[in-house]
Write a protein that holds these residues in place. Structure first.
Motif, short mmCIF file in Angstrom:
data_model
loop_
_atom_site.label_atom_id
_atom_site.label_comp_id
_atom_site.label_asym_id
_atom_site.label_seq_id
_atom_site.Cartn_x
_atom_site.Cartn_y
_atom_site.Cartn_z
N GLU B 3 -13.48 7.74 -7.57
CA GLU B 3 -15.03 6.75 -7.38
C GLU B 3 -15.90 7.45 -8.53
O GLU B 3 -15.86 8.62 -8.82
CB GLU B 3 -15.65 7.38 -5.84
N ALA B 5 -18.93 5.18 -8.56
CA ALA B 5 -19.98 4.50 -7.88
C ALA B 5 -20.28 4.89 -6.54
O ALA B 5 -19.39 5.59 -5.68
CB ALA B 5 -19.50 3.01 -7.62
N LEU B 265 -25.53 3.75 -9.98
CA LEU B 265 -24.18 4.09 -9.90
C LEU B 265 -23.99 5.51 -10.77
O LEU B 265 -23.15 5.37 -11.43
CB LEU B 265 -23.69 3.05 -11.04
N MET B 324 -17.77 3.04 -15.02
CA MET B 324 -17.16 1.89 -14.31
C MET B 324 -17.66 0.41 -14.88
O MET B 324 -17.02 -0.52 -14.55
CB MET B 324 -17.41 2.13 -12.59
N GLU B 325 -18.90 0.94 -15.34
CA GLU B 325 -19.58 -0.65 -15.85
C GLU B 325 -19.38 -0.91 -17.30
O GLU B 325 -19.62 -1.94 -17.92
CB GLU B 325 -20.94 -0.67 -15.48
N THR B 505 -15.50 0.79 -6.77
CA THR B 505 -16.40 -0.39 -7.13
C THR B 505 -16.66 -1.35 -6.07
O THR B 505 -16.01 -1.07 -4.81
CB THR B 505 -15.60 -1.14 -8.14
N GLU B 509 -15.36 -6.56 -6.82
CA GLU B 509 -15.30 -6.65 -8.18
C GLU B 509 -14.24 -5.33 -8.55
O GLU B 509 -14.55 -4.62 -9.26
CB GLU B 509 -16.74 -6.23 -8.87
N SER B 510 -13.25 -5.54 -8.40
CA SER B 510 -11.88 -4.67 -8.89
C SER B 510 -11.75 -5.04 -10.25
O SER B 510 -11.99 -6.30 -10.94
CB SER B 510 -10.51 -5.12 -8.02
N ARG B 511 -11.30 -3.97 -11.00
CA ARG B 511 -11.27 -4.12 -12.34
C ARG B 511 -10.27 -3.25 -13.02
O ARG B 511 -9.56 -2.32 -12.28
CB ARG B 511 -12.78 -3.84 -13.24
N ARG B 513 -9.62 -1.04 -16.45
CA ARG B 513 -10.67 -0.40 -17.47
C ARG B 513 -9.79 0.16 -18.62
O ARG B 513 -8.94 0.97 -18.39
CB ARG B 513 -11.35 0.70 -16.70
#
Lengths: 475, 542
Positions: B3, B5, B265, B324-325, B505, B509-511, B513
Motif C-alpha cells: 500500500e 495510498a 496519498l 502510485m500516481e 489504489t 483504478e488498478s494499475r 507500474r
C-alpha cells in the motif's frame, strides 16, 4: 377522478386519532423546514479583514526548541574502525564492554567472507520491498534456517531491529483489544503499543500476582459483557531478558496464566536469543517451555547474530498474517542480501558449536561475580550497585544513592565512564529518551560481557570501575 | 500488494478528475486574499488534459501532468468483476466451512481453540478469495543483482497459489521494470562494489550498538557530511531504515497542540509518524493547492478545535514523487503557501532524490528552487543510491535536536558500514567528485529513458498517469482479472512488472507500474512497449 374517490374513502375510513396524529406530524415537519438553522460552534462569522489580521498575527513556535550546548548526549563518541572486541574510541584503544557483541561474531572471518561473497553476487541494496522483486533467495533461506533453528513452523525477517516488534504488535492487536505489558518493556515495544491503539494495562515488573490481579479484573469485566468479550483479543507482551533491568521473565508462570485466562503471549527475545538455553534458542529453551505455547517470538539479529535486522517466528497461522499487514515488512525495502548472508553464517556457527554458548554462560557468571564484588565493597565507599541476574550479558551499574537530580546523576556516571575510557576500558551510559519513556529507568552504566573477553580483561575492567567509583563518587 | 495510498476511495463515485485532481462538479470560489484564487472550470471528461499551472510565474518550465478519467463502461465492468469475485468468494467460504472443499488456510492450535479468535473472518475475506488467486504476481524471489535484467527463481504451484515450490531452475534475463533502480547503482561490479568490499573487510557487517552509545562510526560522520553537501543544507543525519526515518522523527518534532497537513496519498510511514506524534492531522486533496490553502487559512483563523487556542506549529507533509500516481508535488506553490502562512514544510523525497533534476538533487533541483526553503528534507537511500536507509537534512539546530531526541538515534542500531560506504561512493559519483562523468551520464540517460518510454506508451494509446518527467509510470488496467493476466503474460514474455490493485489504489483504478532506470537500454524499453502492444489485443479492448 377514480383516484380522488379512493383517497376520500381512505380518509373517511381512517380513525380520528390517526388523522390528528398525522396532521400534527406534518405541521411539525413544516415548522422544522422553515426554522432557522444554526451551527452550535459557529454562531459568529469573521469578516475578511479579521481573518487577515489573525493570519498576520499568528506566530508559530520555533521548529525545534533551542538545546543547550552541554546537554549530555550532544556529542557522540566517535569510533574509528570496526566496533569489535578491541575498539578505538575517541582516539583511544579500549577493550569493548559496551557493544552487544555477545558471541563475538562481529569480527568473525567466516561471517565476513560470506558477506563478501554475497556482495559480489548481489550488490549492496535490494531496491524494492519484499512484494516487488525485493525477495532474494537469501531471505527465504534465512527465514527457513531461523524457523528450523527455533523449531517453529515459520519465520519472517525485517530489515530493522527496532521495527520488528513495533510492526508485529499492531498487526494483530487493534483498537478495542487489550494488551498486558510489563512496566520495564523496551521503547520499541512501547511504540508498537502506541501504534496499535489498543487498551494497554501495565503490570509491575516481573510481578505475576499483579498480572493475575489485572487478568481477574478483566475476567469480571468480560462476564458483564460477554458479547464484547467474545471479540476482544487479549495479549501479554513480555521480554525474555529485559534490556532495562537485565533480568528474566518467569515464563512457566506466564504460560500457566495464559491457559487459565485465555490470553496470547508475545515474547521479545532480542537480548536472550543466542545467550540463554543450551543451544542459544532463548528463554523457552532455558526454562524448557514448549515453543508452541508462545504465540509469537520476536528478536533482533543485531545482538548475538552480529548482523542487522530482526525476525519473528512462530506458527504459520500467526506469522503469515504479517506478510500482508506488518507495516515494516510490506512498505519498506528488504534487508540487504549481504547482511542476510552474514546472519546465516552466524547462525551456522551457533549451531555447529553449542559450546560457544556454554562458554558465554560461563563468562557471564564470571563477569557477574566480579562485578558483584564491586557492589560488595561498600566499606570502601563504593556506591554503585549491580542490577541484573547472573545470566544476563548486559548488566547495569546504578548509583546506590541518587543525588535527587537525574542530570547530576548522569554527570557523575559519565565521569566514571570517562575515567575508565582513559584507562582503556570502553563503557557506556544507558541512554533513554527521558520525556518519551513511560517508566523511565534510573540512570546507569551498562556493562556488556561477551565471549571474547578474557578473564584478565574482566578483572581489569572491574578494578578500573572500582577505582573510578572510589575516586569520583563521594559516598 | 503493498500500500502506498492511505485513503480508500470506496465511495463508488467515478473519479471525475481534472488534471488538477479536483472534483470537476464543484464550483467553489476561494476567498479574496488567497494566493491561488480561481474558479474551477468543468473540463470535458475523457480528454487528455494538459495542465496549465495557475501561477505560471512560479514555474520555470511547463508542468504537465495528466490523470485521465476512467471511462464509464470500464468502471461498470470493473465493479461487475469485483461483484462476481465476491459472490464466488462467499460460495467458496461456504464450501470450505462445510468441508466440501479442502481447506488450505492455516488453523489455530487445538489447545487454543477456545481462545478469542486471532483474526476476524471478514478481515481475511479479501486475502483468502481475491488476493490468493493472483498471488503469484508478488513476492517473486530473485537470485541476482536487481539491475536492468534479473534472474528469477522459478516456482510452481499445484494448489492454485496456496503453496509454492521451487523447481530449482532459474529463469534468466527478465527485463526488470519493477525494482526502484533509477540510476542503475544496483550492481555488483564497479567502484561502489569495490569500495563496499574494502569496508566490509575492515569493519564487518554489523554494528552492535546504537548511534548514541557505541555505534557512531567515523564512516557515519563522513557520510552525513557528504549528504549535507549533496543536498545543499547545513547538516544531515542518516538512519538505518527509510520507513523508520519517518515514523521515528516526525514524533520527535511534532507533538500535542501541533497540526499536520498531509497529502491524501502520502506513504504509510508518513501517516504512521504523524499518528504516533499525537498531533492533529488534516488531509488535503492530492496535489491540490486550493485545498491546502483553505486548510491553512481555516487552521490559523479558527485555531485548535473546541478550545480555539492558536496552533503551536503547522507542518505540511508532502512527497517529491508519489509512487502510485507518478505525480510530482507542486513545490513552488507549496513553498509560496508555506512562506505566506508561516508553516513548516516536510518533504519526503524517497523516489525523487537522485531521479529528478539536472544534477540529481531531487525535486528542489528540478524546480530550480532554494533548498533552504524546505525546512525538513527527508529521503531514502534505497532507490537511487542502491543502498538502504534514510536521511533527514536541514538547519544545524534541527539536526542537533534530532541527534538528541530522535527515537532512532537512542534505541535503534546504526547503519551497517558497507551500506554507508555504498552511499558515499554512489553520491560522489552522482556529484561528479570521483573524477568521471558517470554520474552525469546516468542522470541524462534516466531522463531520456523516461521521456522516450512515456512517449512510446502514450503513442500506443495506453492510459498513463502522472507527470511527464517522472520515472514512475503507472499504466491503468482497471479490471481485476487484468491484474493477474497482465502480470503473468508479461512474465511469460520475460518482462517483470509490478501490478497493484485494491487496497493500495482505489478499487476501480488498478494499475501496472513501471520504474524506468538509467540502466535500461533503448532496446529493452522497445521490447517492453512492443510486448504490451501485442498483449493489447488479448487484454485491452479500450
Amino acid at each position: 377522478m377514480f383516484q380522488k374517490e379512493v383517497l376520500f374513502c381512505f380518509f373517511s375510513q381512517a380513525p380520528a386519532y390517526h388523522l390528528i396524529l398525522e396532521g400534527i406530524l406534518i405541521l411539525w415537519i413544516i415548522r422544522l423546514l422553515f426554522s432557522k438553522t444554526y451551527k452550535l460552534h459557529e454562531t459568529y462569522k469573521l469578516t475578511e479583514k479579521e481573518k487577515e489580521d489573525l493570519i498576520e498575527e499568528w506566530q508559530p513556535e520555533a521548529l525545534v526548541p533551542p538545546v543547550s550546548k552541554d546537554y549530555p548526549t550532544l556529542n557522540y563518541d566517535v569510533v574509528t574502525g570496526p566496533p569489535s572486541h578491541k575498539i578505538t574510541i575517541n582516539g583511544k584503544d579500549c577493550i569493548n564492554f559496551a557493544s552487544f557483541n555477545f558471541l563475538g561474531l562481529l569480527d568473525n572471518e567466516r561471517v565476513k567472507q560470506k558477506a563478501l561473497a554475497s556482495l559480489k553476487k548481489y550488490g549492496v541494496g535490494t531496491c524494492g520491498p519484499r512484494g516487488f522483486y525485493g525477495t532474494f533467495d537469501v531471505h527465504l533461506e534465512l527465514e527457513s534456517r531461523l524457523s528450523k533453528f527455533m523449531k517453529t513452523e515459520e519465520a519472517i525477517i525485517y530489515s530493522y531491529g527496532f521495527a520488528t516488534i513495533a510492526s508485529a504488535i499492531p498487526a494483530y492487536s487493534k483498537r478495542g483489544d487489550i494488551i498486558f505489558v510489563d512496566e520495564a518493556a523496551c521503547f520499541a515495544i512501547q511504540k508498537g503499543l502506541q501504534a496499535s491503539r489498543s487498551l494497554i494495562k501495565y503490570f509491575k515488573h516481573n510481578d505475576m500476582e499483579d498480572l493475575e490481579r489485572l487478568l481477574k479484573e478483566q475476567e469480571l469485566e468480560d462476564l458483564k459483557n460477554p458479547r464484547k468479550a467474545r471479540v476482544t483479543r487479549k495479549f501479554i507482551v513480555v521480554e525474555g531478558l529485559y534490556i532495562n533491568t537485565a533480568d528474566i521473565c518467569p515464563l512457566p508462570e506466564l504460560v500457566k496464566l495464559k491457559y487459565k485466562y485465555k490470553v496470547r503471549i508475545f515474547l521479545e527475545e532480542s537480548m536472550s536469543f543466542g545467550v540463554l538455553g543450551d543451544h542459544g534458542r532463548g528463554v523457552t529453551e532455558h526454562f524448557g517451555v514448549n515453543i508452541d505455547d508462545i504465540d509469537l517470538i520476536s528478536a533482533n539479529m543485531e545482538n548475538a547474530l552480529a548482523s542487522i535486522g530482526g525476525f519473528c517466528c512462530g506458527r504459520s497461522f500467526v506469522i503469515d498474517h504479517q506478510r500482508l499487514s506488518g507495516q515494516g515488512y510490506c512498505f519498506s525495502a528488504s534487508l540487504p542480501p549481504m547482511l542476510a548472508a552474514a546472519a546465516i553464517e552466524a547462525l551456522n556457527i551457533m549451531e555447529e558449536d553449542p559450546e560457544e554458548t556454554h562458554r558465554l554462560t560461563f563468562k557471564l557468571y564470571f563477569g557477574f561475580v566480579f562485578l558483584y564484588s564491586v557492589h560488595n565493597k561498600l566499606s570502601f565507599g563504593i556506591c554503585l550497585k549491580l542490577v541484573g541476574v547472573p545470566v544476563a550479558p548486559a548488566l547495569h551499574l546504578e548509583l546506590e544513592r541518587s543525588s535527587g537530580s537525574r542530570e547530576s546523576d548522569m554527570k557523575q556516571l559519565r565521569s566514571v565512564v570517562d575515567y575508565c575510557m582513559e584507562r582503556h576500558v570502553a563503557l557506556t551510559l544507558a541512554r533513554y529518551l527521558e520525556k518519551e519513556e513511560r517508566f523511565l529507568p534510573p540512570p546507569s552504566i551498562r556493562v556488556v560481557v561477551t565471549v571474547e573477553q578474557t578473564e584478565e580483561d574482566i578483572q581489569k575492567a572491574v578494578a578500573c570501575i572500582r577505582e573510578a567509583a572510589s575516586a569520583l563518587l563521594i559516598s | 500488494m503493498t500500500e502506498s495510498a492511505t485513503s480508500k476511495l470506496l465511495n463508488g463515485d467515478i473519479c471525475h478528475r481534472t488534471s488538477n485532481g479536483k472534483k470537476a462538479s464543484k464550483n467553489g470560489f476561494v476567498k479574496d486574499h488567497s494566493l491561488f484564487e480561481q474558479p474551477q472550470k468543468y473540463r470535458r471528461p475523457r480528454d487528455k488534459n494538459q495542465n496549465v499551472p495557475h501561477n505560471s510565474s512560479l514555474y520555470k518550465k511547463p508542468f504537465v501532468e495528466s490523470f485521465e478519467e476512467t471511462p464509464l463502461w470500464v468502471a461498470v465492468l470493473t465493479y461487475m468483476g469485483y461483484g462476481i469475485l465476491t459472490i464466488f468468494g462467499y460460495l467458496r467460504d461456504f464450501l470450505r466451512h462445510w468441508n466440501i472443499e479442502k481447506c488450505h488456510v492455516a488453523r489455530e492450535r487445538d489447545e487454543q481453540k477456545d481462545f478469542v479468535p486471532l483474526y476476524q473472518d471478514f478481515e481475511n475475506f479479501y486475502t483468502r478469495n481475491l488476493y490468493m488467486r493472483i498471488r503469484d504476481n508478488w513476492n517473486r524471489p530473485i537470485c541476482s543483482v536487481p539491475g536492468a535484467k534479473v534472474d528469477l527463481v522459478e516456482r510452481v504451484t499445484r494448489d492454485y497459489n496456496w503453496t509454492f515450490e521451487h523447481t530449482g531452475k532459474v529463469v534468466k534475463d527478465i527485463i526488470n521494470m519493477g525494482s526502484y533502480n533509477y540510476l542503475g547503482f544496483a550492481e555488483n561490479t564497479g567502484a561502489c562494489a569495490d569500495a563496499a568490499l574494502e569496508v566490509t573487510k575492515m569493519y564487518g557487517a554489523g554494528v552492535g550498538s546504537t548511534r548514541c552509545e557505541m555505534g557512531n562510526l567515523d564512516i557515519h560522520e563522513e557520510m552525513e557530511q557528504l549528504v549535507a553537501r549533496f543536498l545543499g543544507v547545513e547538516s544531515a543525519m542518516a538512519f538505518g531504515m527509510g520507513f523508520a526515518t519517518n515514523s521515528m522523527n516526525i514524533p520527535a518534532l511534532m507533538g500535542k497542540g501541533c497540526l499536520i497537513l498531509s497529502d491524501e496519498l502520502n506513504h504509510t510511514s508518513l501517516v504512521l509518524g504523524a499518528r504516533l506524534s499525537g498531533s492533529t492531522i488534516r488531509v488535503f486533496k492530492h496535489n491540490n493547492m486550493q485545498s491546502l490553502e483553505k486548510l491553512l487559512r481555516d487552521a490559523i483563523v479558527h485555531g485548535q478545535p473546541r478550545t480555539h487556542r492558536p496552533w503551536k506549529k503547522i507542518l505540511i507533509v508532502v512527497e517529491g514523487i508519489y509512487s502510485m500516481e507518478g505525480s510530482i508535488v507542486r513545490l513552488p506553490e507549496v513553498i509560496a503557501l508555506k512562506k505566506r502562512y508561516k508553516a513548516y514544510l516536510y518533504l519526503d523525497e524517497a523516489h525523487s532524490i537522485g531521479a529528478l533534476g539536472p544534477n540529481g538533487r531531487g525535486v528542489v533541483d528540478y524546480f530550480g528552487l532554494d533548498s533552504k526553503d524546505v525546512d525538513i528534507m527527508m529521503g531514502t537511500f534505497t532507490k537511487s543510491f542502491g543502498a538502504a536507509g534514510g536521511y533527514i537534512g536541514g538547519k544545524k539546530e534541527l539536526i542537533d535536536y534530532l541527534r538528541r531526541h530522535s527515537h532512532s538515534a537512542m534505541y535503534a542500531t546504526s547503519m551497517s558500514p558497507p551500506v554507508a560506504q555504498q552511499i558515499i561512493t554512489s553520491m560522489k559519483i552522482i556529484m561528479g567528485e570521483d573524477g568521471t562523468t558517470l554520474g552525469a551520464d546516468r542522470l541524462r540517460q534516466l531522463s531520456q529513458n523516461t521521456t522516450y518510454f512515456r512517449r512510446s506508451l502514450h503513442e500506443m494509446g495506453f492510459i498513463i498517469y502522472g507527470n511527464e518527467d517522472s520515472p514512475v509510470v503507472p499504466l491503468m488496467l482497471y479490471m481485476p482479472a487484468k491484474i493477474g493476466a497482465f502480470g503473468r503474460e508479461m512474465l511469460k514474455r520475460n518482462i517483470g512488472t509490478v501490478v497493484v490493485g485494491f487496497p493500495a489504489t482505489p478499487i476501480i483504478e488498478s494499475r501496472a507500474r513501471f520504474c524506468v532506470s538509467a540502466a535500461h537500454t533503448r532496446e529493452m524499453l522497445d521490447t517492453v512497449s512492443l510486448q504490451e502492444l501485442l498483449l493489447q489485443d488479448r487484454l485491452f479492448d479500450c
